[in-house]
Each structure stands twice: as structure tokens, then as C-alpha cells.
Scaffold this active site. Sequence first.
Site, PDB file in Angstrom:
ATOM      1  N   ASN A  35      11.213 -13.083   8.911  1.00  0.00           N
ATOM      2  CA  ASN A  35      10.656 -12.533   7.666  1.00  0.00           C
ATOM      3  C   ASN A  35      11.742 -11.928   6.788  1.00  0.00           C
ATOM      4  OD1 ASN A  35       8.349 -11.990   6.043  1.00  0.00           O
ATOM      5  ND2 ASN A  35       8.455  -9.829   6.639  1.00  0.00           N
ATOM      6  N   LYS A  84       4.520  -7.581  10.854  1.00  0.00           N
ATOM      7  CA  LYS A  84       3.843  -6.405  10.272  1.00  0.00           C
ATOM      8  C   LYS A  84       2.673  -6.708   9.344  1.00  0.00           C
ATOM      9  CE  LYS A  84       6.645  -6.153   6.147  1.00  0.00           C
ATOM     10  NZ  LYS A  84       7.258  -5.353   5.107  1.00  0.00           N
ATOM     11  N   SER A 124       3.986   3.707  12.906  1.00  0.00           N
ATOM     12  CA  SER A 124       3.260   3.632  11.633  1.00  0.00           C
ATOM     13  C   SER A 124       2.115   4.635  11.608  1.00  0.00           C
ATOM     14  CB  SER A 124       2.691   2.213  11.503  1.00  0.00           C
ATOM     15  OG  SER A 124       1.765   2.133  10.469  1.00  0.00           O
ATOM     16  N   TYR A 149      -2.251  -5.607  14.697  1.00  0.00           N
ATOM     17  CA  TYR A 149      -0.944  -5.050  14.340  1.00  0.00           C
ATOM     18  C   TYR A 149      -0.886  -3.563  14.709  1.00  0.00           C
ATOM     19  CZ  TYR A 149       2.575  -2.702  11.554  1.00  0.00           C
ATOM     20  OH  TYR A 149       3.600  -1.877  11.174  1.00  0.00           O
ATOM     21  N   LYS A 153       1.564  -1.307  17.540  1.00  0.00           N
ATOM     22  CA  LYS A 153       2.354  -0.090  17.313  1.00  0.00           C
ATOM     23  C   LYS A 153       1.925   0.987  18.316  1.00  0.00           C
ATOM     24  CE  LYS A 153       4.983  -1.581  14.320  1.00  0.00           C
ATOM     25  NZ  LYS A 153       6.420  -1.631  14.511  1.00  0.00           N
ATOM     26  N   ARG A 292     -11.361  -3.625   0.088  1.00  0.00           N
ATOM     27  CA  ARG A 292     -10.755  -4.521   1.076  1.00  0.00           C
ATOM     28  C   ARG A 292     -11.247  -4.103   2.465  1.00  0.00           C
ATOM     29  NH1 ARG A 292      -4.222  -4.587   1.165  1.00  0.00           N
ATOM     30  NH2 ARG A 292      -4.602  -2.472   1.895  1.00  0.00           N
TER      31      ARG A 292
HETATM   32  P1  NAD Z   1      10.385  -6.599   7.641  1.00  0.00           P
HETATM   33  O1  NAD Z   1       9.508  -7.758   7.995  1.00  0.00           O
HETATM   34  O2  NAD Z   1      11.100  -6.632   6.337  1.00  0.00           O
HETATM   35  O3  NAD Z   1      11.459  -6.356   8.807  1.00  0.00           O
HETATM   36  C1  NAD Z   1      11.183  -6.647  10.160  1.00  0.00           C
HETATM   37  C2  NAD Z   1      12.290  -7.550  10.672  1.00  0.00           C
HETATM   38  O4  NAD Z   1      12.046  -7.896  12.042  1.00  0.00           O
HETATM   39  C3  NAD Z   1      12.386  -8.866   9.895  1.00  0.00           C
HETATM   40  O5  NAD Z   1      13.699  -9.014   9.402  1.00  0.00           O
HETATM   41  C4  NAD Z   1      12.043  -9.930  10.928  1.00  0.00           C
HETATM   42  O6  NAD Z   1      12.746 -11.136  10.696  1.00  0.00           O
HETATM   43  C5  NAD Z   1      12.442  -9.246  12.227  1.00  0.00           C
HETATM   44  N1  NAD Z   1      11.766  -9.751  13.446  1.00  0.00           N
HETATM   45  C6  NAD Z   1      10.430  -9.899  13.664  1.00  0.00           C
HETATM   46  N2  NAD Z   1      10.224 -10.368  14.907  1.00  0.00           N
HETATM   47  C7  NAD Z   1      11.452 -10.502  15.495  1.00  0.00           C
HETATM   48  C8  NAD Z   1      11.877 -10.957  16.765  1.00  0.00           C
HETATM   49  N3  NAD Z   1      11.023 -11.405  17.699  1.00  0.00           N
HETATM   50  N4  NAD Z   1      13.213 -10.968  17.025  1.00  0.00           N
HETATM   51  C9  NAD Z   1      14.108 -10.562  16.094  1.00  0.00           C
HETATM   52  N5  NAD Z   1      13.755 -10.122  14.872  1.00  0.00           N
HETATM   53  C10 NAD Z   1      12.431 -10.111  14.570  1.00  0.00           C
HETATM   54  O7  NAD Z   1       9.478  -5.291   7.749  1.00  0.00           O
HETATM   55  P2  NAD Z   1       9.815  -3.784   7.339  1.00  0.00           P
HETATM   56  O8  NAD Z   1       8.855  -3.403   6.274  1.00  0.00           O
HETATM   57  O9  NAD Z   1      11.258  -3.594   7.129  1.00  0.00           O
HETATM   58  O10 NAD Z   1       9.342  -3.042   8.661  1.00  0.00           O
HETATM   59  C11 NAD Z   1      10.245  -2.639   9.667  1.00  0.00           C
HETATM   60  C12 NAD Z   1       9.464  -2.006  10.814  1.00  0.00           C
HETATM   61  O11 NAD Z   1       8.735  -0.897  10.313  1.00  0.00           O
HETATM   62  C13 NAD Z   1       8.436  -2.932  11.444  1.00  0.00           C
HETATM   63  O12 NAD Z   1       8.416  -2.702  12.838  1.00  0.00           O
HETATM   64  C14 NAD Z   1       7.123  -2.489  10.822  1.00  0.00           C
HETATM   65  O13 NAD Z   1       6.022  -2.738  11.649  1.00  0.00           O
HETATM   66  C15 NAD Z   1       7.365  -0.996  10.660  1.00  0.00           C
HETATM   67  N6  NAD Z   1       6.562  -0.389   9.586  1.00  0.00           N
HETATM   68  C16 NAD Z   1       6.598  -0.921   8.329  1.00  0.00           C
HETATM   69  C17 NAD Z   1       5.798  -0.368   7.316  1.00  0.00           C
HETATM   70  C18 NAD Z   1       5.783  -0.959   5.943  1.00  0.00           C
HETATM   71  O14 NAD Z   1       4.817  -0.704   5.217  1.00  0.00           O
HETATM   72  N7  NAD Z   1       6.765  -1.725   5.526  1.00  0.00           N
HETATM   73  C19 NAD Z   1       5.009   0.759   7.601  1.00  0.00           C
HETATM   74  C20 NAD Z   1       5.019   1.284   8.898  1.00  0.00           C
HETATM   75  C21 NAD Z   1       5.805   0.702   9.887  1.00  0.00           C
HETATM   76  C1  WQD Z   2      -2.395   0.725  -0.466  1.00  0.00           C
HETATM   77  C2  WQD Z   2      -3.607   0.980  -1.361  1.00  0.00           C
HETATM   78  C3  WQD Z   2      -5.356  -0.639  -1.095  1.00  0.00           C
HETATM   79  C4  WQD Z   2      -3.084  -4.036  -2.669  1.00  0.00           C
HETATM   80  C5  WQD Z   2      -0.560  -1.062   4.971  1.00  0.00           C
HETATM   81  C6  WQD Z   2      -0.796  -1.279   6.449  1.00  0.00           C
HETATM   82  C7  WQD Z   2      -0.203  -0.144   7.248  1.00  0.00           C
HETATM   83  C8  WQD Z   2       1.262   0.099   6.879  1.00  0.00           C
HETATM   84  C9  WQD Z   2       1.490   0.146   5.395  1.00  0.00           C
HETATM   85  C10 WQD Z   2       2.712  -0.964   8.436  1.00  0.00           C
HETATM   86  C11 WQD Z   2      -4.943   0.768  -0.647  1.00  0.00           C
HETATM   87  C12 WQD Z   2      -4.778  -0.707  -2.493  1.00  0.00           C
HETATM   88  C13 WQD Z   2      -3.471  -2.788  -2.257  1.00  0.00           C
HETATM   89  C14 WQD Z   2      -3.700  -4.599  -3.836  1.00  0.00           C
HETATM   90  C15 WQD Z   2      -5.004  -2.587  -4.076  1.00  0.00           C
HETATM   91  N1  WQD Z   2       2.106  -0.956   7.338  1.00  0.00           N
HETATM   92  N2  WQD Z   2      -4.410  -2.058  -2.931  1.00  0.00           N
HETATM   93  N3  WQD Z   2      -4.631  -3.838  -4.491  1.00  0.00           N
HETATM   94  O1  WQD Z   2      -3.265  -0.538   3.420  1.00  0.00           O
HETATM   95  O2  WQD Z   2      -2.243   1.768   3.102  1.00  0.00           O
HETATM   96  O3  WQD Z   2      -1.151   0.161   4.595  1.00  0.00           O
HETATM   97  O4  WQD Z   2       0.860  -0.972   4.753  1.00  0.00           O
HETATM   98  O5  WQD Z   2       2.602  -0.246   9.404  1.00  0.00           O
HETATM   99  O6  WQD Z   2      -0.354  -0.493   8.577  1.00  0.00           O
HETATM  100  O7  WQD Z   2      -2.188  -1.351   6.684  1.00  0.00           O
HETATM  101  O8  WQD Z   2      -1.058  -0.232   2.156  1.00  0.00           O
HETATM  102  O9  WQD Z   2      -0.065  -1.180   0.128  1.00  0.00           O
HETATM  103  O10 WQD Z   2      -1.754  -2.562   1.408  1.00  0.00           O
HETATM  104  O11 WQD Z   2      -2.512  -0.551   0.142  1.00  0.00           O
HETATM  105  O12 WQD Z   2      -5.859  -1.966  -4.691  1.00  0.00           O
HETATM  106  O13 WQD Z   2      -3.421  -5.746  -4.238  1.00  0.00           O
HETATM  107  O14 WQD Z   2      -3.582   0.027  -2.440  1.00  0.00           O
HETATM  108  O15 WQD Z   2      -6.745  -0.844  -1.116  1.00  0.00           O
HETATM  109  O16 WQD Z   2      -5.844   1.717  -1.177  1.00  0.00           O
HETATM  110  P1  WQD Z   2      -2.066   0.315   3.315  1.00  0.00           P
HETATM  111  P2  WQD Z   2      -1.290  -1.217   0.943  1.00  0.00           P
END
Ligand code: NAD
Ligand code: WQD
Length: 340
Positions: A35, A84, A124, A149, A153, A292
Site C-alpha cells: 500500500n 488498514k 488505534s 480490522y 489491532k 455510513r
Molecule cells: P499505510 O498503509 O500507509 O502504511 C502501512 C504500511 O504497511 C504500508 O506501506 C504497507 O505496504 C505495509 N505493509 C502492510 N502489510 C505488510 C506486510 N505483510 N509486510 C510488510 N509491509 C506491510 O498506513 P498508515 O496510515 O501509515 O498506518 C500505519 C499503521 O498505523 C497501520 O498499522 C495502521 O493500522 C495504523 N493506524 C492508522 C490509522 C490511520 O487512520 N491512518 C489510524 C490508527 C492506526
Molecule cells: C471521519 C468522519 C465519517 C468520509 C477510520 C477507521 C479507524 C481509524 C481512522 C485506523 C466520520 C465522515 C468520512 C466521507 C464523511 N483507522 N466521512 N464522508 O471512521 O473515524 O476512522 O480511520 O485505525 O479505524 O475506522 O475516519 O476519516 O473515515 O471518517 O462524511 O467521504 O468523516 O462518517 O464521521 P473514522 P474517517
Amino acid sequence: MNVFVTGGTGYIGSHTCVELLEAGHSVVVADNLVNSSAESLRRVERITGRAVEFIECDLRESAAVDAVFASHRFDCVLHFAGLKAVGESVAKPLLYFENNLNSTINLCRAMAEHGVKKIIFSSSATVYSPDNVMPVNEESRTGGCTNPYGWTKFMCEQILRAEAEARGDWSVILLRYFNPVGAHPSGLIGEDPRGIPNNLMPFISQTAAGRRDHLNIFGNDYDTPDGTGIRDYIHVVDLARGHVAAMNYMEKVTGTEVFNLGTGAPCSVLEMVRAFEKATGVKIPFRIAPRRPGDVARVYADPSKSLRLLGWKSELSLEDMCRDTWNWQSKNPDGYGGDL
Ligand code: NAD
Ligand code: WQD
């Protein structure tokens, strides 16, 4: 310190590499690029003027993980790698359990084998039960996740806790991120989602860029002041700095410690749209759409434990988040696919 960063070519990982390098640490990144693009690390090198070693590696392959540890000496692991996308995890649960759990297990095994005792895990806010009273603190109830997902976590947290408990001399930090948004102020790195974005901020910025016709706001009949959903958006640079603070804290402790990384400031969808328009001068056409499935009215953090123990708090404003998102989006309309 010599830091092993899994998932370091991704969105949060690449921003954290910048902060680690700027704090004087050395970084080795492993990622299977499922990704992300390795171009992000070339940009990290450009920002910091420091080299980053990149190893293309799938963490599901335990021999490959072991080989990385056998050929390096790491002081600490930052484990970002994982899938994710909430919707995809509902459609393909086994892929998510297999990827996220096996990666974490293989990593723990290699750490044990090679005497590495410190790990910071990307958890998360999704691990908190949806029925908690807001804001949530680290003692709030977890579980009751609404999608696979979220369960991965939750389960990775349990695996790491149990391992720390069994070994006695490990230091495990579980960082629960709220809603990371924004980009590095240079505009060189940022979020580069594949296909139609699931999350609010990339959808807003692609709408601003004309790649999407309009934003759908998922529900305006929630029990919130303007009826739209409330979240805790945090600038990715603040989030990245939280990892450096956690690494410093880890020097002094063993066992497992959990921290919220959020601002503690609730923000609705409509407030975010208005803030983006104000920060960028670009109008965001939107329509009100049905709620949603799986969404809740409000989720936001009590980040006071992070301030108390890590000395960390978010510094950047909603305006910074919007401006930096737009700076990245407008300089890189095709993400890492285009040249800067
Ligand atoms: P991202 O997808 O940009 O980064 C995740 C990376 O992991 C990617 O580069 C992907 O290629 C790599 N990856 C996935 N599976 C792999 C595997 N089997 N081996 C090696 N590499 C692998 O996502 P991000 O937003 O940077 O998120 C980073 C971490 O934070 C994730 O664990 C995600 O679950 C967590 N997280 C993200 C959010 C968010 O909203 N972005 C919120 C809470 C937690
Ligand atoms: C935020 C708000 C939507 C898109 C998700 C994952 C969570 C974490 C972070 C990794 C909500 C609204 C969204 C759109 C909208 N990831 N929305 N129109 O749902 O809080 O969290 O990302 O751990 O696990 O569930 O984030 O950015 O999707 O939504 O109105 O096109 O925006 O309903 O209120 P969320 P989000």
C-alpha cells in the site's frame, strides 16, 4: 538508536522516519509495498539529508524477517506495517487476520531470537468499545470492535502484552492513534491512498483538486451540535513526534504501557469542511448522504496521560492540518505516481 521501522514507506511511517532522523536516530525500513511506494523514502532522504536503508520484505514470511534481524543490530522496533482499510477487512477478514497477526507474531519471534526488547506498536482508537463515554482515556473499555480490522489491532495488543509479561525485560508501547491527517510542511511526503479514499481528509482534498465531484457527508442527524460526526483529527507530524517521545520514555521502563495520541479537541465533519475552505480558499461542494454503517456519533481522546508521562502533546492546529494536506495534494496530484 538504531531503529527498525516496519511499514516505513507508508503514510505515518514515512513521517515518523523524518522525525527519527531529525532527532539523530538511524533508520532501517522494511515494507512489502502493498500500500505504498519506496519513492516516499527518497523524499524522506531529501527532507532530512540522511540516508535510509530500505529492505523490501513481507513480514508474513518469518524466514525473511529473521534474515533482517540476523544482518542488523536494532535497539528498537516501530511496527507500522499492516493493512488498514475497514471496508476491505469486512470483505476479506482472513486476509486481515493473516497479515496483521502473522506479521506481529513473526516480528516478536525475531526480536526474541536476536535480543531486541523494545517495540512500539501502531494501535488505534478503534480498539475502544463504541459505547464508551467520551473522551476515552487509556483505562476506557476496549473490545466490541465493529470490524475485523479493529479486532486485529485489539488482538495484536494482546499478543504484545502477553509477550512482554512472559519475558519480563521487554518494553512494549501501544500507541492508540485517533484520526491522523495532514502532511509534512515541505509537501514532499503525504497520504497517497489507492483508489477512492475511505477517509474524510483525503476525500476532501481530492474534491478540492477536482478529482472527485463532491464530498458525501455521511449523516447530519447525529446527536451532535451540527448533526455530523465528531472525531479527533491529529496532524501526522504531531503523531510522528509522539513516537520519538515514546522511544525516549521506553529507555526507562519495562512492561507494557498504552498511550492515546490525539488532540483531545472534537471536530465535526462540517467544521472540517469549513476549516479546509478557510485555510485553502478552495470551495468543497458537498451533499448530505445516509449514515455510513458502523459509524458512531463521536470519538475523541483524553490525551493527558501522554502529556504527563511522555511530555508530548499535539502542537499543530486544524488550520495546519488543512494547509499541509492541500500543499501535498496540490504539489502531488497523482501522489507518488507523479514526479515532484
Ligand atoms: P499505510 O498503509 O500507509 O502504511 C502501512 C504500511 O504497511 C504500508 O506501506 C504497507 O505496504 C505495509 N505493509 C502492510 N502489510 C505488510 C506486510 N505483510 N509486510 C510488510 N509491509 C506491510 O498506513 P498508515 O496510515 O501509515 O498506518 C500505519 C499503521 O498505523 C497501520 O498499522 C495502521 O493500522 C495504523 N493506524 C492508522 C490509522 C490511520 O487512520 N491512518 C489510524 C490508527 C492506526
Ligand atoms: C471521519 C468522519 C465519517 C468520509 C477510520 C477507521 C479507524 C481509524 C481512522 C485506523 C466520520 C465522515 C468520512 C466521507 C464523511 N483507522 N466521512 N464522508 O471512521 O473515524 O476512522 O480511520 O485505525 O479505524 O475506522 O475516519 O476519516 O473515515 O471518517 O462524511 O467521504 O468523516 O462518517 O464521521 P473514522 P474517517
